[in-house]
Design a protein around this motif. Structure first.
Motif, PDB file in Angstrom:
ATOM      1  N   GLN A   1      23.726 -53.140 -38.938  1.00 37.98           N
ATOM      2  CA  GLN A   1      23.417 -54.472 -38.489  1.00 37.98           C
ATOM      3  C   GLN A   1      22.798 -54.477 -36.750  1.00 37.98           C
ATOM      4  O   GLN A   1      23.883 -54.432 -35.986  1.00 37.98           O
ATOM      5  CB  GLN A   1      23.980 -55.668 -39.065  1.00 37.98           C
ATOM      6  CG  GLN A   1      23.623 -55.395 -40.704  1.00 37.98           C
ATOM      7  CD  GLN A   1      22.748 -55.516 -41.158  1.00 37.98           C
ATOM      8  OE1 GLN A   1      22.249 -56.946 -41.691  1.00 37.98           O
ATOM      9  NE2 GLN A   1      21.762 -54.183 -41.484  1.00 37.98           N
ATOM     10  N   VAL A   2      21.413 -55.507 -36.682  1.00 37.03           N
ATOM     11  CA  VAL A   2      21.835 -55.665 -35.133  1.00 37.03           C
ATOM     12  C   VAL A   2      22.028 -57.798 -35.002  1.00 37.03           C
ATOM     13  O   VAL A   2      21.591 -58.419 -35.961  1.00 37.03           O
ATOM     14  CB  VAL A   2      19.913 -55.920 -34.803  1.00 37.03           C
ATOM     15  CG1 VAL A   2      19.008 -56.664 -35.633  1.00 37.03           C
ATOM     16  CG2 VAL A   2      20.081 -56.261 -33.207  1.00 37.03           C
ATOM     17  N   HIS A   3      22.696 -57.485 -34.234  1.00 40.64           N
ATOM     18  CA  HIS A   3      23.185 -58.838 -33.420  1.00 40.64           C
ATOM     19  C   HIS A   3      22.446 -59.620 -32.445  1.00 40.64           C
ATOM     20  O   HIS A   3      21.852 -58.806 -31.517  1.00 40.64           O
ATOM     21  CB  HIS A   3      25.147 -59.046 -33.025  1.00 40.64           C
ATOM     22  CG  HIS A   3      25.697 -59.127 -34.482  1.00 40.64           C
ATOM     23  ND1 HIS A   3      25.984 -60.403 -35.363  1.00 40.64           N
ATOM     24  CD2 HIS A   3      26.983 -57.820 -34.396  1.00 40.64           C
ATOM     25  CE1 HIS A   3      27.011 -58.917 -35.820  1.00 40.64           C
ATOM     26  NE2 HIS A   3      27.219 -58.090 -35.609  1.00 40.64           N
ATOM     27  N   LEU A   4      22.190 -61.021 -32.755  1.00 42.67           N
ATOM     28  CA  LEU A   4      20.927 -61.203 -31.641  1.00 42.67           C
ATOM     29  C   LEU A   4      21.568 -62.353 -31.280  1.00 42.67           C
ATOM     30  O   LEU A   4      21.716 -63.536 -32.093  1.00 42.67           O
ATOM     31  CB  LEU A   4      19.831 -61.176 -32.569  1.00 42.67           C
ATOM     32  CG  LEU A   4      18.977 -60.027 -32.936  1.00 42.67           C
ATOM     33  CD1 LEU A   4      17.808 -59.838 -34.297  1.00 42.67           C
ATOM     34  CD2 LEU A   4      18.100 -59.332 -31.444  1.00 42.67           C
ATOM     35  N   ASN A   5      21.282 -63.488 -30.161  1.00 44.63           N
ATOM     36  CA  ASN A   5      21.646 -64.161 -29.630  1.00 44.63           C
ATOM     37  C   ASN A   5      20.468 -64.889 -28.621  1.00 44.63           C
ATOM     38  O   ASN A   5      19.637 -64.047 -28.398  1.00 44.63           O
ATOM     39  CB  ASN A   5      22.839 -64.423 -28.338  1.00 44.63           C
ATOM     40  CG  ASN A   5      24.675 -64.756 -28.977  1.00 44.63           C
ATOM     41  OD1 ASN A   5      24.198 -64.265 -30.243  1.00 44.63           O
ATOM     42  ND2 ASN A   5      25.103 -64.186 -27.704  1.00 44.63           N
ATOM     43  N   LEU A   6      20.081 -66.175 -28.537  1.00 42.56           N
ATOM     44  CA  LEU A   6      19.110 -66.774 -27.721  1.00 42.56           C
ATOM     45  C   LEU A   6      19.883 -66.965 -26.650  1.00 42.56           C
ATOM     46  O   LEU A   6      20.251 -67.447 -27.241  1.00 42.56           O
ATOM     47  CB  LEU A   6      18.523 -67.674 -28.552  1.00 42.56           C
ATOM     48  CG  LEU A   6      17.281 -68.316 -26.976  1.00 42.56           C
ATOM     49  CD1 LEU A   6      16.152 -67.396 -27.238  1.00 42.56           C
ATOM     50  CD2 LEU A   6      16.519 -70.083 -28.714  1.00 42.56           C
TER      51      LEU A   6
ATOM     52  N   ARG B   1      31.980 -66.405 -35.187  1.00 40.66           N
ATOM     53  CA  ARG B   1      32.909 -65.455 -35.092  1.00 40.66           C
ATOM     54  C   ARG B   1      33.038 -64.025 -36.350  1.00 40.66           C
ATOM     55  O   ARG B   1      32.357 -63.396 -37.273  1.00 40.66           O
ATOM     56  CB  ARG B   1      34.635 -65.188 -35.738  1.00 40.66           C
ATOM     57  CG  ARG B   1      35.573 -64.175 -35.380  1.00 40.66           C
ATOM     58  CD  ARG B   1      36.952 -64.379 -35.632  1.00 40.66           C
ATOM     59  NE  ARG B   1      37.202 -64.578 -34.099  1.00 40.66           N
ATOM     60  CZ  ARG B   1      38.089 -65.797 -32.857  1.00 40.66           C
ATOM     61  NH1 ARG B   1      37.826 -67.292 -33.800  1.00 40.66           N
ATOM     62  NH2 ARG B   1      38.035 -66.088 -31.809  1.00 40.66           N
ATOM     63  N   GLY B   2      32.923 -65.113 -38.030  1.00 39.30           N
ATOM     64  CA  GLY B   2      31.956 -64.596 -38.934  1.00 39.30           C
ATOM     65  C   GLY B   2      31.146 -63.653 -39.706  1.00 39.30           C
ATOM     66  O   GLY B   2      30.810 -62.742 -39.393  1.00 39.30           O
ATOM     67  N   ASN B   3      30.045 -64.595 -38.486  1.00 39.05           N
ATOM     68  CA  ASN B   3      28.942 -63.605 -38.185  1.00 39.05           C
ATOM     69  C   ASN B   3      28.891 -62.682 -37.645  1.00 39.05           C
ATOM     70  O   ASN B   3      28.143 -62.170 -37.780  1.00 39.05           O
ATOM     71  CB  ASN B   3      28.004 -64.751 -38.212  1.00 39.05           C
ATOM     72  CG  ASN B   3      27.399 -65.988 -39.701  1.00 39.05           C
ATOM     73  OD1 ASN B   3      26.645 -65.439 -40.625  1.00 39.05           O
ATOM     74  ND2 ASN B   3      27.128 -67.213 -39.282  1.00 39.05           N
ATOM     75  N   LEU B   4      29.304 -63.166 -36.564  1.00 43.60           N
ATOM     76  CA  LEU B   4      29.674 -61.531 -36.002  1.00 43.60           C
ATOM     77  C   LEU B   4      30.325 -60.592 -36.384  1.00 43.60           C
ATOM     78  O   LEU B   4      29.500 -59.726 -35.829  1.00 43.60           O
ATOM     79  CB  LEU B   4      30.027 -61.645 -34.162  1.00 43.60           C
ATOM     80  CG  LEU B   4      29.777 -62.637 -33.101  1.00 43.60           C
ATOM     81  CD1 LEU B   4      30.903 -63.082 -32.328  1.00 43.60           C
ATOM     82  CD2 LEU B   4      28.218 -61.750 -33.265  1.00 43.60           C
ATOM     83  N   ALA B   5      31.336 -60.916 -37.414  1.00 48.89           N
ATOM     84  CA  ALA B   5      31.354 -59.767 -37.562  1.00 48.89           C
ATOM     85  C   ALA B   5      30.880 -59.152 -39.029  1.00 48.89           C
ATOM     86  O   ALA B   5      31.423 -57.861 -39.345  1.00 48.89           O
ATOM     87  CB  ALA B   5      32.832 -60.375 -37.938  1.00 48.89           C
ATOM     88  N   GLY B   6      29.632 -59.782 -38.766  1.00 48.83           N
ATOM     89  CA  GLY B   6      29.187 -59.076 -40.018  1.00 48.83           C
ATOM     90  C   GLY B   6      28.021 -58.030 -39.865  1.00 48.83           C
ATOM     91  O   GLY B   6      27.474 -57.329 -38.360  1.00 48.83           O
TER      92      GLY B   6
ATOM     93  N   GLU C   1      35.993 -54.224 -32.225  1.00 47.12           N
ATOM     94  CA  GLU C   1      35.861 -55.326 -32.713  1.00 47.12           C
ATOM     95  C   GLU C   1      34.827 -55.753 -31.706  1.00 47.12           C
ATOM     96  O   GLU C   1      34.727 -57.320 -31.102  1.00 47.12           O
ATOM     97  CB  GLU C   1      37.064 -55.419 -31.427  1.00 47.12           C
ATOM     98  CG  GLU C   1      38.288 -55.297 -33.015  1.00 47.12           C
ATOM     99  CD  GLU C   1      39.895 -55.821 -32.944  1.00 47.12           C
ATOM    100  OE1 GLU C   1      39.931 -56.108 -31.221  1.00 47.12           O
ATOM    101  OE2 GLU C   1      40.643 -55.030 -33.655  1.00 47.12           O
ATOM    102  N   LEU C   2      34.518 -55.028 -30.410  1.00 47.97           N
ATOM    103  CA  LEU C   2      33.643 -55.659 -29.497  1.00 47.97           C
ATOM    104  C   LEU C   2      31.630 -55.071 -30.178  1.00 47.97           C
ATOM    105  O   LEU C   2      31.439 -54.590 -29.925  1.00 47.97           O
ATOM    106  CB  LEU C   2      34.027 -54.498 -28.569  1.00 47.97           C
ATOM    107  CG  LEU C   2      34.869 -54.900 -27.496  1.00 47.97           C
ATOM    108  CD1 LEU C   2      36.128 -54.900 -28.380  1.00 47.97           C
ATOM    109  CD2 LEU C   2      34.677 -53.772 -25.841  1.00 47.97           C
ATOM    110  N   VAL C   3      31.109 -56.603 -29.912  1.00 46.11           N
ATOM    111  CA  VAL C   3      30.019 -56.589 -29.949  1.00 46.11           C
ATOM    112  C   VAL C   3      28.885 -56.855 -28.422  1.00 46.11           C
ATOM    113  O   VAL C   3      29.192 -57.460 -27.712  1.00 46.11           O
ATOM    114  CB  VAL C   3      29.339 -57.753 -30.628  1.00 46.11           C
ATOM    115  CG1 VAL C   3      28.232 -57.707 -30.441  1.00 46.11           C
ATOM    116  CG2 VAL C   3      30.675 -57.317 -31.935  1.00 46.11           C
ATOM    117  N   VAL C   4      28.639 -55.162 -28.168  1.00 50.74           N
ATOM    118  CA  VAL C   4      27.811 -55.276 -26.830  1.00 50.74           C
ATOM    119  C   VAL C   4      26.684 -56.143 -27.231  1.00 50.74           C
ATOM    120  O   VAL C   4      26.219 -55.156 -27.854  1.00 50.74           O
ATOM    121  CB  VAL C   4      28.104 -53.651 -26.490  1.00 50.74           C
ATOM    122  CG1 VAL C   4      27.723 -53.997 -25.004  1.00 50.74           C
ATOM    123  CG2 VAL C   4      30.172 -53.386 -25.955  1.00 50.74           C
TER     124      VAL C   4
END
Length: 432
Positions: A7-12, A427-432, A265-268
């Protein structure tokens, strides 16, 4: 059995009218609204509509009037702004930059704990060491300490802040109307006495909902990468292309493993400048329209500063003149190396290079349709170049709206991005 897709993580990354230096010049820009909190609330709601992980604000502690003359470079204080955004949204994470060079641990811990309570556990903090002596002069210092000292201070700063959050456990609160409000025996001082900080504690705000707000770091130097690898949960990165993305992510993951952490544990999250159109021509027209609004003289002056060379007489529609190899360059090498890489890969004209640097300054840029941009995002995920992206829309809100309306549905269709938030905390959403 089918294997679950990464899954991709996206910040604005919210910045002014957008990350392109000429975004404010367009007739439909939001330049008159940069002090209007409703503008930022609208951006945060749009990002939440797309179920992005978080909105993020950078920060600085000084103003360069010459820079601000070319493009709006000021912003509202991030923690104050995010407090308003916490009330305007329900699910999206809220990440603020915090300088370990200028904040005191108690002050930072109290502000961030309060915001985590206000937002019900959606806060992250991006710890930076700051960059400019002009910032130091606004805080009673002539100059910033040396690089290594700044990072040693940052490590101690994180230790003290996290100890303060742990000093008043939320489990101590009984709220027994016929007895005690809390168990005072559970609350403790931290008695921190280090090289840079002395903090007694305890914190006068109870432990935040996340216990410890999510720690982000943007480490590019060797000490920065070490700090990110040892302490961060989310890492903001600069990667021009897939090759640089792979090299950076592989390096910080190896450092994390050497420090005894699970690298997963790292989200780059490298920066991503997206130009999205229903057709490639549409996307390119958006880019060209913004590039055409760049003031030529100021843009050439900025380029000259990057490469330590006078560019004022360069022909805009000719290829970029040959530059010195990296090993002969005496200025800051990170951006210079990226400029050399852009020239090698894209072989741009001078005008095209100015446009590339005007939007993101060397971050990954994707120009295309929802399908082709989703293709590239998948490639970065699957080849180990990223766990997600810190979106840097060239124009706000237009580019963000294009991404949410066009790219997000395509990523969802491919099983790469959530339809709804899966957790109530950042934290919960970053771990998903």
């Amino acid at each position: 059995m089918s294997v679950a897709k990464k899954q991709v993580h996206l910040n604005l990354f919210i910045y002014g009218c957008g990350h392109h230096n000429a975004a404010w010049r367009t007739p439909d820009s939001a330049v008159e609204r940069l002090g209007d909190i409703e503008y930022y609330e609208e951006l945060a709601r749009l990002a939440e509509k797309g179920t992005l992980d978080a909105v993020f604000f950078a920060d600085g502690q000084s103003l360069r009037a010459d820079s601000a003359e070319r493009t709006p470079s000021w912003f509202l204080e991030p923690l104050t702004t995010l407090t308003a955004l916490a009330r305007a949204t329900s699910n999206i994470g809220l990440v603020s930059t915090v300088s370990s060079s200028f904040y005191e641990p108690f002050h930072a811990a109290r502000l961030l704990a309060s915001l985590d309570h206000i937002s019900s556990g959606r806060v992250g903090w991006n710890v930076v060491t700051s960059m400019f002596d002009a910032e130091a002069r606004n805080h009673g210092k002539e100059r910033l300490p040396e690089h290594a000292e700044r990072y040693a201070r940052a490590e101690e700063f994180i230790d003290a802040v996290q100890a303060l959050w742990d000093s008043w456990p939320h489990t101590s609160i009984r709220a027994d109307r016929n007895g005690k409000y809390l168990d005072s025996e559970a609350i403790h001082s931290i008695d921190h006495r280090g090289e840079y900080f002395t903090v007694a504690g305890p914190l006068n705000v109870p432990q935040p909902p996340q216990e410890r707000p999510v720690l982000f770091q943007a480490g590019s130097s060797d000490p920065g990468r070490n700090l990110a690898a040892r302490r961060a949960e989310g890492i903001y990165a600069v990667a021009y292309d897939l090759e640089q993305g792979k090299a950076y992510r592989s390096d910080v993951r190896a450092r994390a493993e050497a420090a005894g952490r699970n690298p997963d544990e790292l989200v780059v999250m490298p920066g991503l400048v997206p130009y999205v159109g229903r057709t490639l021509d549409d996307a390119e027209r958006t880019r060209d329209r913004l590039d055409a609004l760049l003031p030529v003289e100021a843009s050439l002056q900025q380029l000259g500063g990057f490469i330590h060379r006078d560019c004022s007489d360069w022909d805009l529609d000719e290829p970029v003149p040959e530059l010195a190899p990296l090993e002969e360059f005496t200025g800051p090498q990170g951006r210079y190396a990226t400029i050399l890489r852009i020239i090698e890969v894209e072989q741009p004209t001078v005008r095209q290079l100015l446009g590339r640097l005007a939007a993101g300054g060397g971050h990954c840029t994707m120009i295309g349709t929802p399908e082709t941009i989703a293709d590239q995002i998948e490639q970065w995920l699957d080849e180990g170049a990223a766990d997600g992206f810190n979106l840097m829309p060239p124009q706000l809100p237009q580019s963000l709206d294009d991404f949410v309306e066009l790219v997000i549905p395509e990523l969802r269709r491919r099983g790469r991005f959530r339809d709804v938030y899966q957790a109530s905390t950042l934290r919960g959403n970053l771990a998903g």
